[in-house]
Each structure stands twice: as C-alpha cells, then as structure tokens.
Design a protein around this motif. Structure first.
Motif: not given
Lengths: 323, 373
Positions: B72-95
């Motif tokens: 589960d996502v923790p109740d308190v999330v560090p300020k301004s952090a983006k939450i990423l559920r890992t492992p990523l199933q599908k990502a767009v990779v630019f480089s």
C-alpha cells in the motif's frame, strides 16, 4: 594586418614578421597559424565582405529599396537548403554516380547548387515579370518555401546533424583553407569585376526605369545581368562562409552616408572597401576579444548592423536615397 | 495548569516533527559510491529516490517514491515526491541510451513506447518496433501525445535539460515523468551507477547490482593498470564544426575517461564539465605535437586521411596526422551513444588499447578503428 597580427594565440609582432619573411628558427606552430590559418581567414573576410556589400548595393539600386540585401531574393536560403539536404538528410555525404563527396566539399557543392538553383528560378521569373516589386515578392516567397523545407529537415534530423547545420548557419571566415582559397578568390574577383562593369547602367537605373530606357538601357537584360552577378557573389560567399547576415544590407548604407553620393562610380569601390573593413572588424572581434576565439560572425554583424538599419528607417525621409 | 498545557504542546510539536522527519529521510540509505546527483533511501518496502539538480546542487530536481505494486502507498509521503508503482509494467522511454540499458536488463517487455527510433540500434527494441509491441511515439522534442495517452504508461523516462522550459503537455497527462539526469554525472562509474535506480523502477535490482559490480571491478582493475604507466601519450580529440572546435572540458565525463585510460589529455586544465568551443589556432598551438588523436563523427562515408586533408588542409599539420595515429568512431554505424554510458569498462579498455598498445591483449574494436589512407 590586425587580423594577421592579432589572434587568440599570442604571437609577438616580430614572430609574425619573421613568419611572413620566411625566416628560419620561428616556432613551427606559429608558421602554420599565420600562413595557413590567419592569412586565408583575413583574405576570406576581405573578399566576402566586399562581395556581400556590392551585392547589397546592386540589389538596393535595382529594386529601389533600401532594405534589399543578398538574402532578400532567397539565394542565401537556397544555399541553406542545399546544405540542409546534405547535412540533415544525406548524412553529410553527396553521392553522384561513382563519385562521393563528404565534409566541406559536399557542403560547398550543396550550397553552391542550392543558390544557383534559386538564382535560376528568379531569373526565369525575371524574364516573365516586368515589375521589380513583384520579382522581389517572388524572391521572398521562394525564401519562405526553402525555409519551410529546412524546418522540416531539421525536425526529422539527428541531433548531430542539427548541431552541424546550426554551426554552419552561424557563418565563419575560418573554414577556407589555403588550398581552397584560389577558387574562392577567383569566383569572388570575377563577380566583383562583373559588378564594376555594371556601374553605368546602375547609375542610369537611379533615375528610374523609364529614364534608364530612354538612355538606351535594356532593363530586362541589365536586371538579369545584375541578378547573375549578385547570384555568383552570394552563392560563392554563402557556400564558403555560411549565410553571413547584415553586411550586405548595411555596408551600402554606411558607404552612402559617408560619401553623401549615389554615383556608383565612387560608391561601388567605396562600398567594397567598407564591406571588407566591416568584415575584417567583425572577424577581429570574433577571434581576439573572446577567450575561446570562436564567436560566430553572425553574432557580431547584427550588433553593428541593426543600429544602422534603425537609423536608416527613422531618417528615411531625410536621407532620400531612392527619391 | 498553564505550564502543563505549554509542555503538552511542546511535546506534541516535537513528536510530530520527529515522525515526519523519519519519513522524509528514510530508514536507511542505499549505498551509492559514485553517483553525485542520485540518492536512494529505503523506507520499508518503498524506496525514496532524490535526483539532485545537476545545474544547481543546492536544489532537488525531482523526487520519487517507488512503492511496490503489492504494497500500500504509505500514509505520509515525502513532500513533492511522485509516486511510482514498481515494477513499472509499461513505460515510454525517450532516449536510446535507456532503451538499450533496459534491453540489457531484460526489461524490454516493460517498454511500451520509444522516441527517435532512428537512433535505436538494439536488436530487441528494433524487433519490438517491428512486431508492434513497442510503439514509436515520434520525435523526443515533440512527441505524439495521443499515442502516449493511448499507451496508458506508468511513467515517461526522459533526459532533462538546463532551462528546458518544462515538458509542455507531457506534464498535464498525469503520467509521472522520470528525469534521467545521469548524463550530467562527471564520472563514468557515477553515470553507470544510475543503473540501480532504473533497475528499481523495473524490478530487476539484483541483476543490476551484479552487472554494476562486474563493471566496477573491471573498470577499477583497468585504472590500476594505467596508474603505473609513467609515459602518458598526449591526446587530442574530435574535429572542427565550421570554424569551432569543441573540446571536452577538464572536469568532464570524457576527460575522466581519458585520465583513467592513462592519457595526457591536453585540455585537462580547463575547469569545465561540458565542452568548450575553441578555434583552430588555439587547438593547434596546444595540440600540434599530440601523439594520439581520436575522432568521433557521424557520416555516411568513413573518414580517411585524404578526406580529412581535403576537408581542411591544416589538419595534416598535426603530428598525430603525420604519424598516422588517428582513431575514429563513425557514430552512424557504431552504437557509441547507446553503449558507452552503461559499458564504461569496454570503452576504457578500448581507449587503453589505443593509447598503450601492447598493454592489453588485442581485442576486436567496438568503437574506434584506425583511420585508413
């Protein structure tokens, strides 16, 4: 001379003198720097400045427009399109049958080919269209079409290609080496000589097309000859040095303001000198006053050119160039 | 009574602060030895990743909380952090660099879309593109937003630029943007170490740890080999673009490679991390007697000594030209940009082979080859 003595590497005047006199015992690298780098660069800047300034003068006279310059008819943009095709689409190599050219030669041929093509189109229209203004508009439209093709090529190109193309587009006098100098010099000098042969009809054109015709000038032929000479000069300079901005537009105005005359007998040689001096000054600023010695020429020419153009526009009525 | 209330409030504030602080700082820091701009902290099941702004190290570029899908996502999330559920199933990779890395980590199935397909040379990615499993989302500078939305990706991996002006519409899609600032690292192993972060994203950390450890050992062994060499050949690199000659600054990633390879890099004193524009005479004044010249270029035809001379005659005045000691890498045919960042040991080995012939066993070159006549 300043362009030969001063550079980003500090060489004492005596060292430069010894190199020029062929004295032995000079540091070997100085000899290469002076003979193979500074002298070709100085000669290139001189000829390029003179050629662009004269092109600007002729176009301003023939179109009776103080804001006409070598880039106005799209000849510059034609060269840029040729280079863009080579650099962005063909990976820097020009292949023709069993021959293949790469690097500077490919760029040179592409720029020359591009500008000659545009010049051909303009001359084709010139033989059909009578009005100078309409021809000017067609030139501008060709420039726009070429620019849009360049944008497309840039969009689909690799980062390396875009970078190379961007650097070429900034203009420089340092890309012509000693062995490439003779062809550049001959083409430019032929163009400049051709321009001096057109002094008389240019003076007649100052009176207006009808007066010129009454004086026995065949407007169409003269206009085509002017376009040919301008095309040769612009194509050569753009092919070797990249599209150099402002010199062609500004130097005729500086010459007119200093001389206070429109007589091309004096104005044309003086414009050549002004063009050469301005180009040499820009080259000096680009190489001496920066630690890296590599500021692009087009970053300097507008600093000199733009205030003059603003002055011309503000005082257009007072100056009365073209009646 | 008043005193009791004050003490109670103070205690409340104190405990509140401590609770928040522990969440932000993490329970344990993942040991990263070389990366300057990356910090990974372990917070229970999750990992808190901070990317330090390479252009202003007092600021944070972005931060992410990597939470396993099963937790589960923790109740308190560090300020301004983006939450990423890992492992990523599908990502767009630019480089292409990161595409190749993920393919090497056997995470190619997690790549949903890529940009700039003309840069891709990795076979697994090309096969994915051909079969339609991987979608081409266009140019990285102007990607096809509709295709990205349609992919329903868990993250977009892209390279940030200084004063890049944001990511336009990509920022409004609600897909977390992972800023891959690894290219700003100034040491080869520092950049390589980012493999751990990317592996955390795609759930292949143990494999990445093993790869990193192997590369690190090999790289350091090669460094040990060159550290005892006293005769260091003078090294110059690349060619003029127009009349500008870009040389790698003395604190740059490339300069570190040259130093580790036992070269006397001629611009090691330039206090810059990026490349520095110089003109011909400045380069010639310093590098006229350089022993070795390495050139990286991209062209359809291969460079030769004669084409180099035709291009610009004064090139032939360099000692390295006269001695035929020029080695070139044509990036049109060689996967230089894809391979060097995450295979620094291979690149270093090749540089050592060029600079100190005979020190290592002869191997088939991957990047550079001697220029032909």
């Amino acid at each position: 001379m300043f362009n030969v003595v001063f550079g980003s590497v500090s060489i004492p005047f005596s060292g430069v003198w010894d190199v020029l006199c062929g004295e032995s015992g000079v540091k070997p690298s100085w000899s290469v720097i002076v003979i193979e780098n500074r002298i070709p660069q100085m000669l290139t800047a001189t000829l390029c400045g003179a050629a662009l300034a004269v092109s600007g003068l002729m176009l301003q006279t023939v179109f009776s427009n103080p804001l006409a310059g070598p880039s106005i008819l799209g000849i510059n943009t034609g060269a840029s399109l040729g280079v863009a095709i080579i650099m962005l689409m063909m990976g820097g190599t020009l292949v023709g049958g069993q021959y293949s050219f790469s690097g500077f030669i490919a760029v040179l041929m592409a720029a020359f080919g591009g500008s000659i093509c545009v010049m051909g189109i303009i001359m084709l229209f010139s033989s059909v269209i009578k009005s100078n203004m309409m021809l000017l508009i067609i030139g501008i439209m060709i420039g726009y079409v070429a620019s849009s093709l360049i944008s497309l090529l840039n969009f689909f190109a690799t980062a390396e290609g875009v970078h190379s193309y961007m650097i070429w587009g900034m203009g420089n006098f340092g890309g012509v080496s000693l062995d490439q100098l003779p062809f550049f010099s001959i083409a430019t000098i032929v163009g400049l000589f051709g321009a001096t042969l057109l002094i008389k009809p240019l003076n007649a054109l100052l009176l207006g097309d009808r007066y010129a015709e009454n004086l026995g000038i065949n407007i169409k032929v003269i206009r085509n000859l002017l376009l040919l000479v301008t095309g040769i000069l612009t194509a050569t300079t753009t092919a070797y040095c990249g599209p150099i901005a402002f010199i062609g537009l500004v130097c005729p105005h500086i010459a007119r303001l200093l001389l206070g005359t429109q007589n091309h007998n004096i104005l044309m040689p003086f414009t050549m000198c002004v063009g050469a001096i301005v180009a040499l000054a820009c080259n000096l600023v680009a190489t001496v006053f920066t630690a890296s010695g590599s500021i692009p020429i087009n970053a300097i020419t507008p600093i000199i050119g733009a205030p003059i153009i603003v002055y011309i526009i503000v005082n257009q009525k007072k100056i009365h160039y073209f009646n | 009574m008043k005193r009791c209330i004050v003490i109670f409030i103070l205690l409340f504030v104190l405990f509140s602060c401590k609770h928040n602080g522990s969440m932000v700082e993490g329970d344990k820091t993942d040991t990263l030895s070389y990366a300057r701009f990356l910090k990974i902290e372990i917070m229970g099941d999750s990992k808190y990743v901070t990317i330090i702004n390479p252009w202003d190290t007092t600021k944070i570029l972005s931060s992410y909380l990597l939470v396993p899908i099963k937790s589960d996502v923790p109740d308190v999330v560090p300020k301004s952090a983006k939450i990423l559920r890992t492992p990523l199933q599908k990502a767009v990779v630019f480089s292409s660099v990161h595409c190749a890395l993920l393919a090497d980590l056997n995470a190619v199935n997690s790549i949903g879309g890529i940009c700039d397909k003309e840069y891709i040379s990795h076979k697994a990615i090309k096969d994915g593109l051909a079969s339609g499993k991987i979608i081409d989302v266009g140019n990285s500078m102007s990607p096809d937003v509709e295709k990205i939305i349609d992919l329903n990706a868990g993250a977009i991996l892209l390279s940030p630029f200084e004063n890049g002006g944001g990511y336009g519409r990509l920022e409004t899609l609600g897909i977390p943007i992972v800023e891959c600032a690894d290219y700003m690292e100034t040491t080869p192993l520092g950049r390589m170490e980012w493999i751990k972060f990317y592996a955390d994203l795609f759930g292949c950390r143990s494999e990445a740890d093993s790869v990193f450890s192997t590369v690190e050992k090999r790289y350091l062994a090669l460094c040990d080999l060159t550290s005892s060499i006293t005769k260091k050949p003078k090294l110059m690199c690349d060619l003029m673009l127009g009349s500008t000659w870009y040389v790698a600054g003395g604190n740059s990633y490339m300069a570190k490679f040259f130093d580790d390879a036992g070269a006397d890099y001629l611009w090691s004193d330039l206090d810059k991390t990026g490349s520095v524009p110089l003109n011909f005479e400045l380069v010639f004044d310093r590098a006229a007697d350089a022993d070795v010249w390495i050139v990286k270029y991209g062209a359809v035809t291969h460079l030769t000594y004669s084409s180099l001379e035709t291009m610009y005659q004064p090139y032939s005045r360099f000692k390295a030209f006269k001695d035929h000691n020029i080695f070139a890498c044509n990036t049109t045919y060689c996967p230089y940009y894809e391979q060097v960042p995450f295979h620094p040991d291979v690149y270093l080995e090749e540089l050592i082979g060029i600079l100190h012939p005979g020190v290592l066993d002869n191997k088939e070159s991957v990047f550079f080859s001697p220029l032909s006549d």
